[in-house]
Design a protein around this motif. Structure first.
Motif, mmCIF file in Angstrom:
data_model
loop_
_atom_site.group_PDB
_atom_site.id
_atom_site.type_symbol
_atom_site.label_atom_id
_atom_site.label_comp_id
_atom_site.label_asym_id
_atom_site.label_seq_id
_atom_site.Cartn_x
_atom_site.Cartn_y
_atom_site.Cartn_z
ATOM 1 N N ILE A 70 -1.087 -4.719 0.717
ATOM 2 C CA ILE A 70 -0.143 -5.923 0.533
ATOM 3 C C ILE A 70 0.655 -6.057 1.991
ATOM 4 O O ILE A 70 0.802 -7.167 1.179
ATOM 5 C CB ILE A 70 0.668 -3.787 0.035
ATOM 6 C CG1 ILE A 70 0.443 -3.405 -1.348
ATOM 7 C CG2 ILE A 70 1.800 -4.466 -0.238
ATOM 8 C CD1 ILE A 70 0.708 -2.287 -1.873
ATOM 9 N N MET A 71 0.485 -5.436 2.522
ATOM 10 C CA MET A 71 1.100 -6.375 4.201
ATOM 11 C C MET A 71 0.890 -6.968 4.432
ATOM 12 O O MET A 71 1.291 -8.235 5.101
ATOM 13 C CB MET A 71 1.659 -5.298 4.888
ATOM 14 C CG MET A 71 2.224 -3.799 4.573
ATOM 15 S SD MET A 71 4.123 -4.081 4.881
ATOM 16 C CE MET A 71 4.568 -4.812 6.484
ATOM 17 N N GLY A 72 -0.863 -7.684 4.402
ATOM 18 C CA GLY A 72 -1.628 -8.625 4.443
ATOM 19 C C GLY A 72 -0.676 -9.428 4.029
ATOM 20 O O GLY A 72 -0.976 -10.878 4.031
ATOM 21 N N ALA A 73 -0.747 -10.003 2.250
ATOM 22 C CA ALA A 73 -0.023 -10.679 1.767
ATOM 23 C C ALA A 73 1.397 -10.941 1.895
ATOM 24 O O ALA A 73 1.382 -12.207 1.634
ATOM 25 C CB ALA A 73 -1.090 -10.374 0.204
ATOM 26 N N LEU A 74 1.885 -10.064 1.768
ATOM 27 C CA LEU A 74 3.231 -10.246 2.356
ATOM 28 C C LEU A 74 3.913 -10.842 3.647
ATOM 29 O O LEU A 74 4.889 -11.703 3.722
ATOM 30 C CB LEU A 74 4.337 -8.980 1.647
ATOM 31 C CG LEU A 74 5.287 -8.481 2.183
ATOM 32 C CD1 LEU A 74 6.153 -9.132 0.682
ATOM 33 C CD2 LEU A 74 6.316 -7.247 1.802
ATOM 34 N N PHE A 88 -0.006 -9.570 -5.321
ATOM 35 C CA PHE A 88 0.436 -7.852 -5.169
ATOM 36 C C PHE A 88 0.487 -6.845 -6.269
ATOM 37 O O PHE A 88 0.374 -5.576 -5.816
ATOM 38 C CB PHE A 88 2.104 -7.965 -4.659
ATOM 39 C CG PHE A 88 2.595 -9.000 -4.008
ATOM 40 C CD1 PHE A 88 2.265 -8.638 -2.489
ATOM 41 C CD2 PHE A 88 3.123 -9.126 -3.456
ATOM 42 C CE1 PHE A 88 2.118 -9.668 -1.303
ATOM 43 C CE2 PHE A 88 3.947 -10.522 -2.902
ATOM 44 C CZ PHE A 88 2.719 -10.276 -1.470
ATOM 45 N N THR A 89 -0.175 -6.894 -7.535
ATOM 46 C CA THR A 89 0.363 -6.342 -8.284
ATOM 47 C C THR A 89 -0.378 -5.342 -8.732
ATOM 48 O O THR A 89 -0.904 -3.767 -8.920
ATOM 49 C CB THR A 89 0.790 -7.127 -10.015
ATOM 50 O OG1 THR A 89 1.554 -7.335 -9.858
ATOM 51 C CG2 THR A 89 0.553 -6.042 -11.035
ATOM 52 N N ASN A 90 -1.872 -5.755 -7.897
ATOM 53 C CA ASN A 90 -3.171 -4.548 -8.986
ATOM 54 C C ASN A 90 -3.122 -3.152 -6.898
ATOM 55 O O ASN A 90 -2.569 -2.236 -7.290
ATOM 56 C CB ASN A 90 -4.497 -5.252 -8.628
ATOM 57 C CG ASN A 90 -4.788 -5.974 -9.736
ATOM 58 O OD1 ASN A 90 -4.345 -5.197 -11.031
ATOM 59 N ND2 ASN A 90 -5.330 -6.582 -9.841
ATOM 60 N N PRO A 91 -2.449 -3.906 -5.875
ATOM 61 C CA PRO A 91 -2.714 -2.912 -5.235
ATOM 62 C C PRO A 91 -1.208 -1.628 -4.622
ATOM 63 O O PRO A 91 -1.070 -0.724 -5.004
ATOM 64 C CB PRO A 91 -3.146 -3.728 -3.559
ATOM 65 C CG PRO A 91 -2.300 -4.838 -4.136
ATOM 66 C CD PRO A 91 -2.614 -4.843 -5.580
ATOM 67 N N ILE A 92 -0.078 -2.618 -5.822
ATOM 68 C CA ILE A 92 1.087 -1.539 -5.737
ATOM 69 C C ILE A 92 1.228 -0.979 -6.594
ATOM 70 O O ILE A 92 1.359 0.532 -6.814
ATOM 71 C CB ILE A 92 2.200 -2.789 -5.977
ATOM 72 C CG1 ILE A 92 3.251 -3.235 -4.725
ATOM 73 C CG2 ILE A 92 3.112 -2.271 -5.853
ATOM 74 C CD1 ILE A 92 3.751 -4.125 -5.267
#
Length: 230
Positions: A185-189, A95-99
């Motif tokens: 982000i949503m795809g990982a979350l 998450f960190t990089n795309p966030i």
């Protein structure tokens, strides 16, 4: 024969909620564009958190404030039940990089659009943007899982509104960065959220934690979610 909502058990509503959310998640994985992927992922998220609103006066509260209340309550439930720390681990791995890229994009910051539309609340958007980003940076460092999710989802809700209300051009234009980052982000979350919900429901299939569906399943048993004949 169509059943009334009072005839549908909490156990069945929990199962329906997960089935619907998972179906949209699966569809997102087959998407050919970031736009499609984000839309399907947001529907999956909506299926996971959406609940029936109480039949009481809202004292003039806006739709956005109602949705924000549901967001925050849902995030708190997820974080509380993430006993294995899957989302916290995801911050380090996915998450960190795309966030951080999304964080610096003013096009998903609500007050920026108030400024563009010359609304009074948009006059201080730059200072708000700076303050919110500093708070988000601190939340990422701690990490404050709930704080990060709430701020990120508030920005992705702006993106959701842009897309759903026709405020972007499909698959081209200036909006590619936020659509790409939002989809990532949503795809990982979403798989993490649904796994946390599934584990919790497996412990108590009659749990009322996830609430009452606004659109419960009313079709025949052999036709899940079939639209009733009117």
């Amino acid at each position: 024969m169509t059943r009334k909502s009072s005839q549908i058990s909490q156990r069945e509503q929990n199962a329906t909620r997960l089935r619907r959310a998972e179906s949209w998640l699966e569809l997102s994985e087959k998407s050919q564009s970031d736009d499609e992927k984000f839309i399907f992922l947001w529907i999956s998220f909506n299926a996971a958190y959406g609940t029936k609103l109480p039949d009481t006066s809202d004292n003039g509260r806006s739709t956005a404030s109602k949705e924000w209340k549901r967001f925050t309550e849902f995030v708190d439930k997820i974080v509380e039940r993430d006993r294995k720390g899957a989302i916290k681990k995801g911050f380090h791995e996915k998450f960190t990089n795309p966030i951080r890229k999304l964080k610096d994009n003013e096009y998903v910051f609500g007050p920026f659009w108030s400024y563009v539309q010359e609304r009074p609340q948009g006059r201080t958007w730059r200072s708000q943007f700076k303050q919110k980003n500093q708070t988000l940076d601190k939340a990422l460092e701690e990490p404050d899982v709930s704080g990060v999710l709430k701020e990120v989802l508030s920005r992705l809700y702006v993106l959701r509104n842009q897309i759903i209300h026709g405020g972007t051009t499909f698959a081209e234009g200036w909006g590619r960065d936020q659509v790409r980052d939002g989809s990532e982000i949503m795809g990982a979350l979403m798989p993490l959220i649904l796994k946390i919900m599934q584990d919790d429901i497996d412990k108590n299939r009659d749990s009322e934690v996830w609430g009452i569906l606004d659109y419960p399943r009313v079709g025949d048993d052999d036709q899940p979610d079939r639209m009733p004949t009117i």
